[in-house]
Design an enzyme around this catalytic site. Structure first.
Site, PDB file in Angstrom:
ATOM      1  N   ASN A   1       0.648   4.472   0.840  1.00  0.00           N
ATOM      2  CA  ASN A   1       0.806   5.317   2.034  1.00  0.00           C
ATOM      3  C   ASN A   1       1.246   4.547   3.277  1.00  0.00           C
ATOM      4  O   ASN A   1       1.649   5.160   4.270  1.00  0.00           O
ATOM      5  CB  ASN A   1      -0.481   6.101   2.305  1.00  0.00           C
ATOM      6  CG  ASN A   1      -0.622   7.242   1.314  1.00  0.00           C
ATOM      7  OD1 ASN A   1       0.181   8.162   1.298  1.00  0.00           O
ATOM      8  ND2 ASN A   1      -1.628   7.162   0.456  1.00  0.00           N
TER       9      ASN A   1
ATOM     10  N   HIS B   1       0.868  -1.191   0.000  1.00  0.00           N
ATOM     11  CA  HIS B   1       0.000   0.000   0.000  1.00  0.00           C
ATOM     12  C   HIS B   1       0.900   1.236   0.000  1.00  0.00           C
ATOM     13  O   HIS B   1       1.759   1.373   0.889  1.00  0.00           O
ATOM     14  CB  HIS B   1      -0.891   0.023   1.239  1.00  0.00           C
ATOM     15  CG  HIS B   1      -1.788  -1.177   1.370  1.00  0.00           C
ATOM     16  ND1 HIS B   1      -3.044  -1.216   0.813  1.00  0.00           N
ATOM     17  CD2 HIS B   1      -1.614  -2.377   1.972  1.00  0.00           C
ATOM     18  CE1 HIS B   1      -3.607  -2.390   1.088  1.00  0.00           C
ATOM     19  NE2 HIS B   1      -2.758  -3.109   1.787  1.00  0.00           N
TER      20      HIS B   1
ATOM     21  N   GLU C   1      -9.058 -11.526   6.607  1.00  0.00           N
ATOM     22  CA  GLU C   1      -7.943 -10.943   7.363  1.00  0.00           C
ATOM     23  C   GLU C   1      -8.270 -11.006   8.860  1.00  0.00           C
ATOM     24  O   GLU C   1      -7.384 -10.975   9.704  1.00  0.00           O
ATOM     25  CB  GLU C   1      -7.750  -9.488   6.900  1.00  0.00           C
ATOM     26  CG  GLU C   1      -6.478  -8.839   7.389  1.00  0.00           C
ATOM     27  CD  GLU C   1      -6.315  -7.401   6.892  1.00  0.00           C
ATOM     28  OE1 GLU C   1      -7.154  -6.923   6.113  1.00  0.00           O
ATOM     29  OE2 GLU C   1      -5.332  -6.762   7.302  1.00  0.00           O
TER      30      GLU C   1
ATOM     31  N   ASP D   1       3.179  -5.502   2.717  1.00  0.00           N
ATOM     32  CA  ASP D   1       1.937  -4.824   3.101  1.00  0.00           C
ATOM     33  C   ASP D   1       2.186  -3.319   3.274  1.00  0.00           C
ATOM     34  O   ASP D   1       1.772  -2.527   2.439  1.00  0.00           O
ATOM     35  CB  ASP D   1       1.352  -5.414   4.387  1.00  0.00           C
ATOM     36  CG  ASP D   1      -0.167  -5.314   4.450  1.00  0.00           C
ATOM     37  OD1 ASP D   1      -0.778  -4.893   3.462  1.00  0.00           O
ATOM     38  OD2 ASP D   1      -0.748  -5.667   5.492  1.00  0.00           O
ATOM     39  N   ASP D   2       2.834  -2.950   4.383  1.00  0.00           N
ATOM     40  CA  ASP D   2       3.062  -1.535   4.702  1.00  0.00           C
ATOM     41  C   ASP D   2       4.467  -1.403   5.298  1.00  0.00           C
ATOM     42  O   ASP D   2       4.630  -1.389   6.522  1.00  0.00           O
ATOM     43  CB  ASP D   2       2.025  -1.071   5.736  1.00  0.00           C
ATOM     44  CG  ASP D   2       0.590  -1.205   5.225  1.00  0.00           C
ATOM     45  OD1 ASP D   2       0.205  -0.428   4.348  1.00  0.00           O
ATOM     46  OD2 ASP D   2      -0.137  -2.101   5.701  1.00  0.00           O
TER      47      ASP D   2
ATOM     48  N   THR E   1      -5.342   3.941  -2.639  1.00  0.00           N
ATOM     49  CA  THR E   1      -6.738   4.367  -2.707  1.00  0.00           C
ATOM     50  C   THR E   1      -6.807   5.815  -3.166  1.00  0.00           C
ATOM     51  O   THR E   1      -6.343   6.707  -2.445  1.00  0.00           O
ATOM     52  CB  THR E   1      -7.385   4.291  -1.297  1.00  0.00           C
ATOM     53  OG1 THR E   1      -6.812   3.196  -0.582  1.00  0.00           O
ATOM     54  CG2 THR E   1      -8.879   4.170  -1.377  1.00  0.00           C
ATOM     55  N   PRO E   2      -7.373   6.075  -4.361  1.00  0.00           N
ATOM     56  CA  PRO E   2      -7.478   7.474  -4.792  1.00  0.00           C
ATOM     57  C   PRO E   2      -8.349   8.264  -3.823  1.00  0.00           C
ATOM     58  O   PRO E   2      -9.412   7.790  -3.412  1.00  0.00           O
ATOM     59  CB  PRO E   2      -8.137   7.382  -6.172  1.00  0.00           C
ATOM     60  CG  PRO E   2      -8.459   5.961  -6.426  1.00  0.00           C
ATOM     61  CD  PRO E   2      -7.923   5.121  -5.329  1.00  0.00           C
TER      62      PRO E   2
ATOM     63  N   ASP F   1     -11.513   1.125  -0.986  1.00  0.00           N
ATOM     64  CA  ASP F   1     -11.597   1.037   0.464  1.00  0.00           C
ATOM     65  C   ASP F   1     -13.002   0.540   0.823  1.00  0.00           C
ATOM     66  O   ASP F   1     -13.990   1.222   0.556  1.00  0.00           O
ATOM     67  CB  ASP F   1     -11.334   2.417   1.080  1.00  0.00           C
ATOM     68  CG  ASP F   1     -11.279   2.362   2.599  1.00  0.00           C
ATOM     69  OD1 ASP F   1     -11.946   1.487   3.192  1.00  0.00           O
ATOM     70  OD2 ASP F   1     -10.583   3.200   3.191  1.00  0.00           O
TER      71      ASP F   1
ATOM     72  N   HIS G   1      -8.225  -8.384  -0.310  1.00  0.00           N
ATOM     73  CA  HIS G   1      -8.005  -8.724   1.095  1.00  0.00           C
ATOM     74  C   HIS G   1      -9.165  -9.617   1.519  1.00  0.00           C
ATOM     75  O   HIS G   1     -10.332  -9.243   1.319  1.00  0.00           O
ATOM     76  CB  HIS G   1      -7.990  -7.473   1.968  1.00  0.00           C
ATOM     77  CG  HIS G   1      -6.729  -6.671   1.854  1.00  0.00           C
ATOM     78  ND1 HIS G   1      -6.315  -6.109   0.695  1.00  0.00           N
ATOM     79  CD2 HIS G   1      -5.796  -6.346   2.791  1.00  0.00           C
ATOM     80  CE1 HIS G   1      -5.174  -5.463   0.899  1.00  0.00           C
ATOM     81  NE2 HIS G   1      -4.835  -5.590   2.164  1.00  0.00           N
TER      82      HIS G   1
END
Ligand SMILES: CC(C)=CCNc1ncnc2c1ncn2[C@@H]1O[C@H](COP(=O)(O)O)[C@@H](O)[C@H]1O
Ligand SMILES: [Zn+2]
Length: 353
Positions: A21, A19, A204, A286-287, A100-101, A141, A201
């Site tokens: 961000n 992702h 989870e 992931d992040d 995600t825009p 999202d 996803h």
């Protein structure tokens, strides 16, 4: 088993679950914080350090803070180019970024300009000769409901046609405890029919059997996490059978799951279950910013936790190429790269192991 960090760093890798961000490094975060001192944000609010764990709710609060720091085209361009270069420096040869825009009325950011800016970052890196092939998955999202999901798919369709192959698919993500996947099915179905690939996803968190069944019926091209799909975790054999029958790859994010506490420890991670089945599993971050990791570390963790020798680690990274969303030509180019690099890398690592 072995702590040969250099081998994992030098290993050519494919990152399929990142992702945007959530992937912002300390260095970039500091630049953002300096740009916006009035927000009074400290770095400790945007990352979860070594040994720390958070509830899922707390983790999702972190994204809210990061979104405040990243709310202009200029921010997105910087964040995306930095993230791409960091993955390249970690020897990631192929990256699928997802994001995600967002619309930000106070800065004039629109969903369209959001996507355009990520694409611009990818193109800038390409023009600079950064050694990495980057594609983009437009993220839905789940919290935002059916209408936004459909709008996102329509935007992704437009960009799939106009981005020269850079936009390849759709991601479904967001707080898994909020919203109902069922209402998103028409948007996901439409995406699939128009040729966008799907990475969803799924399971989870516990007790999402029904939703997972519906999503698996689409079917998706890859599964994000899938932590609670198998019977030992409260899932069901029929869900496993469906994933196995379709050979739908699982994106495995070890540190994310342990720090987010959906998995109690590395050794109890569901990678063990699926790996033993011989099911396609792709190691991902992931992040990497939020969870303070990188893809080399994740491979090293998989190896030390499950006792994988270098040749098995090599095979894991090589098989990941089969699971990318870009076409056969790109797969062939990557396989060629892996073949060229193999003798030099693997012989040394086997001797040390
Ligand atoms: C909380 C936790 C353990 C995180 C890891 N698991 C995740 N599960 C679902 N959605 C996620 C996760 N990590 C990131 N995301 C999604 O990615 C977004 C951040 O990246 P971006 O703004 O889309 O560029 C978050 O707002 C969320 O929608
Ligand atoms: Zn994710």
């Amino acid at each position: 088993m072995d702590d040969n960090a250099e081998f994992y760093k030098d290993l050519p890798k494919v990152e399929l679950h990142a992702h945007l961000n959530g992937s912002v490094s300390v260095q970039t975060m500091e630049k953002l914080i300096r740009r916006k001192p009035h927000l009074n944000i400290e770095h400790s609010m945007t990352a979860i350090g070594k040994g720390q764990r958070r509830t899922l709710d707390e983790c999702f609060e972190v994204f809210k803070v990061i979104h405040k720091l990243v709310d202009t085209e200029e921010d997105i361009l910087m964040v995306a180019t930095d993230v791409i270069k960091e993955f390249a420096a970690d020897n990631v040869k192929y990256l699928e970024l997802r994001s995600t825009p967002r619309e930000e009325n106070h800065t004039g950011l629109t969903k369209k300009s959001y996507i355009e800016t990520v694409i611009e970052a990818i193109q800038q890196c390409k023009n600079e000769g950064v050694d990495i092939d980057v594609r983009f998955l437009v993220a839905i999202d789940r919290r935002n409901g059916a209408e936004v999901a459909m709008e996102t798919v329509k935007l992704a369709e437009e960009f799939m046609l106009s981005s020269g192959g850079l936009v390849v698919g759709i991601d479904l993500s967001g707080d898994p405890t909020v919203g109902d996947g069922r209402c998103l099915l028409p948007a996901l179905q439409r995406a699939r029919n128009s040729g966008l690939k799907l990475s969803l996803h799924m399971s989870e968190v516990p007790s999402q059997l029904e939703e997972s069944e519906l999503l698996l019926n689409l079917p998706p091209d890859r599964i994000g996490h899938g932590t609670f799909l198998h019977p030992e975790m409260g899932g069901s054999q029929s869900l496993v059978d469906r994933a196995v029958k379709g050979r739908i790859p699982l994106e495995i994010c070890l540190t994310s799951n342990v720090k987010g506490q959906t998995v109690p420890s590395y050794s109890q991670h569901h990678l063990r279950y699926w790996y033993q089945l011989g099911h396609p599993c792709v190691i991902c971050t992931d992040d990497k910013g939020v969870f303070c990791t990188d893809l080399s570390q994740e491979y090293q963790l998989a190896a030390s936790t499950f006792g994988l020798r270098p040749d098995a680690v090599w095979t894991l990274s090589e098989r990941a190429v089969d699971c990318i969303f870009a076409g056969d030509e790109v797969k062939q180019q990557l396989r060629q790269k892996w073949t060229e690099l193999k003798p030099g890398l693997l012989q040394g690592a086997e001797l040390q192991a």
